[in-house]
Design a protein around this motif. Structure first.
Motif, mmCIF file in Angstrom:
data_model
loop_
_atom_site.group_PDB
_atom_site.id
_atom_site.type_symbol
_atom_site.label_atom_id
_atom_site.label_comp_id
_atom_site.label_asym_id
_atom_site.label_seq_id
_atom_site.Cartn_x
_atom_site.Cartn_y
_atom_site.Cartn_z
ATOM 1 N N SER A 118 -4.216 13.259 -1.989
ATOM 2 C CA SER A 118 -3.314 12.479 -2.553
ATOM 3 C C SER A 118 -3.555 11.109 -1.789
ATOM 4 O O SER A 118 -3.917 11.146 -0.522
ATOM 5 C CB SER A 118 -1.748 12.713 -2.682
ATOM 6 O OG SER A 118 -1.417 13.824 -3.385
ATOM 7 N N LYS A 119 -3.398 9.889 -2.623
ATOM 8 C CA LYS A 119 -3.396 8.864 -1.871
ATOM 9 C C LYS A 119 -2.637 7.620 -2.750
ATOM 10 O O LYS A 119 -2.778 7.344 -4.189
ATOM 11 C CB LYS A 119 -5.220 8.191 -2.218
ATOM 12 C CG LYS A 119 -5.251 6.836 -1.585
ATOM 13 C CD LYS A 119 -5.233 6.632 -0.144
ATOM 14 C CE LYS A 119 -5.331 4.977 0.030
ATOM 15 N NZ LYS A 119 -5.321 4.806 1.655
ATOM 16 N N THR A 120 -1.709 6.998 -1.990
ATOM 17 C CA THR A 120 -1.096 5.793 -2.608
ATOM 18 C C THR A 120 -1.546 4.422 -1.784
ATOM 19 O O THR A 120 -1.394 4.667 -0.595
ATOM 20 C CB THR A 120 0.529 6.095 -2.335
ATOM 21 O OG1 THR A 120 0.911 7.313 -3.051
ATOM 22 C CG2 THR A 120 1.227 4.893 -2.977
ATOM 23 N N TYR A 121 -1.935 3.398 -2.447
ATOM 24 C CA TYR A 121 -2.048 2.312 -1.746
ATOM 25 C C TYR A 121 -1.102 1.483 -1.425
ATOM 26 O O TYR A 121 0.129 1.743 -1.824
ATOM 27 C CB TYR A 121 -3.002 1.397 -2.781
ATOM 28 C CG TYR A 121 -4.468 2.062 -2.901
ATOM 29 C CD1 TYR A 121 -5.545 1.938 -1.984
ATOM 30 C CD2 TYR A 121 -4.858 2.540 -3.961
ATOM 31 C CE1 TYR A 121 -6.762 2.445 -2.224
ATOM 32 C CE2 TYR A 121 -6.235 3.031 -4.264
ATOM 33 C CZ TYR A 121 -7.038 3.071 -3.068
ATOM 34 O OH TYR A 121 -8.553 3.566 -3.310
ATOM 35 N N SER A 122 -1.288 0.505 -0.678
ATOM 36 C CA SER A 122 0.001 -0.393 -0.105
ATOM 37 C C SER A 122 0.541 -0.948 -0.884
ATOM 38 O O SER A 122 1.805 -1.202 -0.847
ATOM 39 C CB SER A 122 -0.613 -1.233 1.189
ATOM 40 O OG SER A 122 -1.676 -2.013 0.698
ATOM 41 N N ASN A 123 -0.051 -1.207 -2.384
ATOM 42 C CA ASN A 123 0.761 -1.834 -3.321
ATOM 43 C C ASN A 123 1.539 -0.910 -4.124
ATOM 44 O O ASN A 123 1.998 -1.516 -5.179
ATOM 45 C CB ASN A 123 -0.402 -2.801 -4.260
ATOM 46 C CG ASN A 123 -1.340 -1.624 -4.811
ATOM 47 O OD1 ASN A 123 -1.367 -0.414 -4.585
ATOM 48 N ND2 ASN A 123 -2.309 -2.313 -5.748
ATOM 49 N N GLY A 124 1.641 0.332 -3.737
ATOM 50 C CA GLY A 124 2.542 1.349 -4.696
ATOM 51 C C GLY A 124 1.707 2.030 -5.803
ATOM 52 O O GLY A 124 2.117 2.861 -6.451
HETATM 53 P P1 ADP Z 1 -4.659 -0.641 1.322
HETATM 54 O O1 ADP Z 1 -3.738 -0.703 0.139
HETATM 55 O O2 ADP Z 1 -5.573 0.727 1.508
HETATM 56 O O3 ADP Z 1 -4.010 -1.192 2.429
HETATM 57 P P2 ADP Z 1 -5.839 -3.310 0.435
HETATM 58 O O4 ADP Z 1 -4.869 -3.535 -0.386
HETATM 59 O O5 ADP Z 1 -5.614 -3.988 1.929
HETATM 60 O O6 ADP Z 1 -5.963 -1.549 0.841
HETATM 61 O O7 ADP Z 1 -7.322 -3.522 -0.247
HETATM 62 C C1 ADP Z 1 -8.298 -2.872 0.369
HETATM 63 C C2 ADP Z 1 -9.670 -3.682 -0.625
HETATM 64 O O8 ADP Z 1 -9.343 -3.182 -2.022
HETATM 65 C C3 ADP Z 1 -9.751 -5.130 -0.638
HETATM 66 O O9 ADP Z 1 -10.929 -5.462 -0.685
HETATM 67 C C4 ADP Z 1 -9.144 -5.570 -2.043
HETATM 68 O O10 ADP Z 1 -9.880 -6.699 -2.563
HETATM 69 C C5 ADP Z 1 -9.346 -4.253 -2.884
HETATM 70 N N1 ADP Z 1 -8.487 -4.068 -4.031
HETATM 71 C C6 ADP Z 1 -7.150 -4.478 -3.674
HETATM 72 N N2 ADP Z 1 -6.394 -3.947 -4.766
HETATM 73 C C7 ADP Z 1 -7.142 -3.437 -5.497
HETATM 74 C C8 ADP Z 1 -7.171 -2.855 -6.734
HETATM 75 N N3 ADP Z 1 -6.192 -3.215 -7.362
HETATM 76 N N4 ADP Z 1 -8.224 -2.539 -7.559
HETATM 77 C C9 ADP Z 1 -9.573 -2.472 -7.005
HETATM 78 N N5 ADP Z 1 -9.610 -2.953 -5.764
HETATM 79 C C10 ADP Z 1 -8.685 -3.366 -5.172
#
Ligand code: ADP
Ligand code: ADP
Length: 229
Positions: free
Chosen positions: A9-15
């Motif tokens: 599983s992976k959730t990015y920091s943007n949710g």
């Molecule tokens: P994390 O969520 O793991 O902290 P970041 O949000 O800092 O990662 O983004 C890491 C890299 O992925 C950056 O180069 C960013 O431009 C890219 N990125 C961010 N959002 C998206 C997205 N929705 N789709 C694809 N790449 C993205």
């Protein structure tokens, strides 16, 4: 030898939940990961390639008998077993194909100059770029760059090759050439082909999974699965 992915599983920091409890067995040969844009394919490929970490779950490379060859969370060991061709990769435009491969081979620890020369020459033959080995990478077409990428990924004899959306922007002849090359590599390596093109998977792969919104929704034989689409 095969790749075992368990409950990843992976959730990015943007949710965004990019991977939701992904469990997959990827056997030797060509494996197709099919899904629309945004499905989570690149997230899964980058995680397998140890370029990013999952929040939970495991990835293990095992031999067919079941003995652990390696745990993919051990980054250094993994990177030696792995060749990764990302969706978009930059090349140094003013470096020749031959010089670049030689440089990468040096970085991968092949210290002997004669050995490197033989390796580079063999790879350039394999991907059919030997006639342009002295040309700068900046002059290469999209298809040539992709084949160069494969040569680059093959340095160090990886057991696992990951190819992310390879044929975007290639003309039909180049796509064919690229597919034949992958099929050849798939004869003795695990090859994971990530794509949104159904035909690429049915033409090339012996097993596949379909991923949608971060979830594996089906997995099995391409002809069986695609008949149900
Ligand atoms: P994390 O969520 O793991 O902290 P970041 O949000 O800092 O990662 O983004 C890491 C890299 O992925 C950056 O180069 C960013 O431009 C890219 N990125 C961010 N959002 C998206 C997205 N929705 N789709 C694809 N790449 C993205
Ligand atoms: P695919 O390769 O199938 O197009 P991705 O793994 O690139 O799918 O993206 C899956 C989801 O995660 C998408 O919603 C995408 O916008 C988002 N995403 C991908 N990378 C990042 C990132 N680094 N940071 C934030 N969101 C991301």
């Amino acid at each position: 030898m095969q790749l075992e992915i368990r409950n990843l599983s992976k959730t990015y920091s943007n949710g965004v939940h990019a991977l939701k409890d992904v469990t997959l067995t990827i056997p030797q040969g060509m494996f197709g990961l099919l899904g629309p844009n945004g499905a989570g394919k690149s997230s899964l490929m980058r995680t397998i390639a140890t370029l990013q970490e999952a929040d939970s779950g495991s990835i293990t490379l095992t031999d067919v008998g079941g003995a652990d060859l390696n745990v993919l969370t051990q980054k250094d060991a993994t990177r030696r077993l792995l060749g990764y061709l990302p969706q978009e990769f930059g090349v140094y435009p003013r470096v020749t194909a031959e010089a670049m491969l030689d440089h990468i081979a040096t970085l991968k620890g092949i210290a002997n100059g004669r050995e490197r020369k033989e390796l580079v020459s063999g790879l350039l033959q394999k991907v059919n770029l030997h006639t342009v080995r002295k040309k700068n990478l900046g002059t290469f077409s999209g298809g040539m760059k992709q084949r160069f990428g494969i040569a680059q990924a093959l340095i160090g004899n990886p057991r696992l090759i990951i190819v992310d959306e390879p044929t975007a922007g290639l003309d039909p002849a180049e796509r064919n050439r690229f597919h034949n090359l992958l099929a050849e590599i798939g004869e003795n390596t695990v090859v994971i082909l990530s794509t949104h093109i159904v035909e690429d998977v049915t033409n090339l792969c012996s097993d596949m999974a379909i991923i949608c919104l971060g979830e594996v929704v089906a997995q099995g034989n391409p002809n069986d699965l695609v008949a149900d689409l």
